[in-house]
Design a protein around this motif. Structure first.
Motif, short mmCIF file in Angstrom:
data_model
loop_
_atom_site.label_atom_id
_atom_site.label_comp_id
_atom_site.label_asym_id
_atom_site.label_seq_id
_atom_site.Cartn_x
_atom_site.Cartn_y
_atom_site.Cartn_z
N THR A 13 0.79 -1.25 0.05
CA THR A 13 -0.10 -0.13 -0.13
C THR A 13 1.15 1.50 0.08
O THR A 13 1.84 1.63 0.38
N GLU A 14 0.27 2.42 -0.97
CA GLU A 14 1.57 3.72 -0.36
C GLU A 14 0.64 4.40 1.14
O GLU A 14 -0.01 4.19 1.59
N LYS A 15 2.01 5.12 1.75
CA LYS A 15 2.00 5.48 2.33
C LYS A 15 0.59 6.47 2.95
O LYS A 15 0.56 7.21 2.06
N GLY A 16 0.02 6.51 3.67
CA GLY A 16 -1.19 7.76 3.52
C GLY A 16 -2.85 6.91 3.76
O GLY A 16 -3.37 7.30 3.57
N LYS A 17 -2.13 5.49 3.45
CA LYS A 17 -3.72 4.84 3.02
C LYS A 17 -4.00 3.94 3.94
O LYS A 17 -3.30 3.45 4.77
N ASP A 18 -5.63 3.60 3.78
CA ASP A 18 -6.09 2.60 5.12
C ASP A 18 -5.59 1.31 4.57
O ASP A 18 -5.82 0.84 3.57
N VAL A 19 -5.28 0.64 5.44
CA VAL A 19 -5.00 -0.90 4.97
C VAL A 19 -6.29 -1.37 6.09
O VAL A 19 -6.78 -1.37 7.40
N GLU A 20 -7.12 -2.55 5.92
CA GLU A 20 -7.59 -3.24 7.05
C GLU A 20 -7.09 -5.41 6.56
O GLU A 20 -7.12 -5.70 5.60
N LEU A 21 -6.66 -5.77 7.26
CA LEU A 21 -6.17 -7.06 7.46
C LEU A 21 -7.29 -8.19 8.04
O LEU A 21 -8.24 -7.43 9.63
N ARG A 22 -7.44 -9.47 8.08
CA ARG A 22 -8.75 -9.61 8.41
C ARG A 22 -8.09 -11.17 9.20
O ARG A 22 -6.81 -11.74 8.66
N CYS A 23 -8.32 -11.66 10.06
CA CYS A 23 -8.31 -13.31 11.02
C CYS A 23 -9.67 -13.95 10.93
O CYS A 23 -10.67 -13.67 11.39
N ASP A 24 -9.64 -15.41 10.41
CA ASP A 24 -10.56 -15.77 10.92
C ASP A 24 -10.11 -17.30 11.68
O ASP A 24 -9.46 -17.79 11.88
N PRO A 25 -10.36 -17.00 12.83
CA PRO A 25 -9.38 -18.12 13.69
C PRO A 25 -10.11 -19.53 13.97
O PRO A 25 -11.64 -19.74 13.04
N ILE A 26 -10.23 -20.36 14.81
CA ILE A 26 -10.17 -21.17 14.21
C ILE A 26 -11.04 -21.88 15.08
O ILE A 26 -11.97 -20.99 17.22
N SER A 27 -12.40 -22.64 14.94
CA SER A 27 -14.23 -22.25 15.21
C SER A 27 -13.58 -22.86 16.32
O SER A 27 -13.11 -23.81 17.38
N GLY A 28 -14.33 -22.81 17.63
CA GLY A 28 -15.05 -22.47 18.87
C GLY A 28 -13.93 -21.78 20.04
O GLY A 28 -13.73 -22.04 21.05
N HIS A 29 -12.95 -21.57 19.46
CA HIS A 29 -11.55 -21.05 20.17
C HIS A 29 -12.04 -18.93 20.90
O HIS A 29 -13.17 -18.48 19.85
N THR A 30 -12.39 -19.29 21.68
CA THR A 30 -12.71 -18.05 22.28
C THR A 30 -11.81 -16.85 22.28
O THR A 30 -11.55 -15.52 22.24
N ALA A 31 -10.26 -16.80 22.55
CA ALA A 31 -9.01 -15.95 22.79
C ALA A 31 -8.43 -15.59 21.42
O ALA A 31 -8.65 -16.32 20.18
N LEU A 32 -8.40 -14.16 20.85
CA LEU A 32 -7.84 -14.56 19.81
C LEU A 32 -6.86 -12.55 20.17
O LEU A 32 -7.31 -11.42 20.67
N TYR A 33 -5.95 -13.29 18.90
CA TYR A 33 -4.34 -12.43 19.36
C TYR A 33 -4.02 -12.02 17.92
O TYR A 33 -3.76 -12.50 17.03
N TRP A 34 -3.70 -10.10 17.76
CA TRP A 34 -2.79 -9.97 16.87
C TRP A 34 -1.36 -9.36 17.32
O TRP A 34 -1.05 -9.06 19.01
N TYR A 35 -0.28 -9.61 16.70
CA TYR A 35 1.33 -9.07 16.98
C TYR A 35 1.42 -9.22 15.32
O TYR A 35 1.02 -9.04 14.67
N ARG A 36 2.56 -7.99 16.07
CA ARG A 36 3.57 -8.04 14.94
C ARG A 36 4.67 -7.75 15.11
O ARG A 36 5.06 -8.38 16.03
N GLN A 37 5.35 -8.84 13.95
CA GLN A 37 6.33 -9.24 14.08
C GLN A 37 7.52 -8.20 13.24
O GLN A 37 7.14 -8.51 11.65
#
Lengths: 113, 113
Positions: A13-37
């Motif tokens: 993406t170009e600097k200044g634009k917005d982005v959306e990242l999607r995550c589909d967790p394992i079914s039934g998992h109640t906890a969800l985390y985002w990390y950056r590497q």
């Protein structure tokens, strides 16, 4: 069974634009985390969702970052007005509950030009 | 506060030799300890965990880890390394039933044929 999935796998993406990242967790998992590497670095905690509780947003680096989790399942991480320092791999993980091992998705590699 | 140290950025071993990846931790209370492996352009895969019980924990792909409370260590070991074990290894800790994992900086393992 199906693991954690993330989309897109790569995003340029170009600097200044917005982005959306999607995550589909394992079914039934109640906890969800985002990390950056970032290149050559370890994992940086961003945000945590557990069931219907208020999320822990303490790791979000700036107010340009936000995340939501709809219906206790799919999560979207949004970065507004992207900057070059936002370039990194964004990893999502889910777990059956607190204190349990986390299962990671393949990540989204974000490149801001 | 909780933290993890992986004192070696890189470990190089010959195939067939023993492999050890070091990890020390700092946490108040009883630790939950984890090892993850990351292959190139992939997400993290769970290898093993220690919560309670036997100090020697066995995990996936022939890996094991030994919990040493007095030395606050949780070193990962494999008796006979394979070239396919070449990857980035992360140690992680959380406190008891807390949800927030703290990751080490990672150790790159290279196994030469």
């Amino acid at each position: 069974g199906a693991g954690v999935s993330q989309s897109p796998s790569n995003k340029v993406t170009e600097k200044g634009k917005d982005v959306e990242l999607r995550c589909d967790p394992i079914s039934g998992h109640t906890a969800l985390y985002w990390y950056r590497q970032s290149l050559g670095q370890g994992l940086e905690f961003l945000i945590y969702f557990q069931g219907n509780s208020a999320p822990d947003k303490s790791g979000l680096p700036s107010d340009r970052f936000s995340a939501e989790r709809t219906g206790g399942s799919v999560s979207t991480l949004t970065i507004q007005r992207t900057q070059q320092e936002d370039s990194a791999v964004y990893l999502c993980a889910s777990s059956p509950g607190t204190g349990r091992e986390q299962y990671f998705g393949p990540g989204t590699r974000l490149t801001v030009t | 506060a909780q933290s993890v140290a992986q004192p070696e950025d890189q470990v190089n071993v010959a195939e067939g030799n023993p492999l050890t990846v070091k990890c020390t931790y700092s946490v108040s209370g009883n630790p939950y300890l984890f090892w993850y492996v990351q292959y190139p352009n992939r997400g993290l895969q769970f290898l093993l965990k220690y919560i309670t019980g036997d100090n020697l924990v066995k995990g996936s792909y022939g890996f094991e880890a030994e919990f040493n409370k007095s030395q606050t260590s949780f070193h990962l070991k494999k008796p006979s390394a394979l070239v396919s074990d070449s990857a980035l290894y992360f140690c992680a800790v959380n406190k008891g039933n807390d949800y927030k994992l703290s990751f080490g900086a990672g150790t790159t393992v290279t196994v030469r044929a």
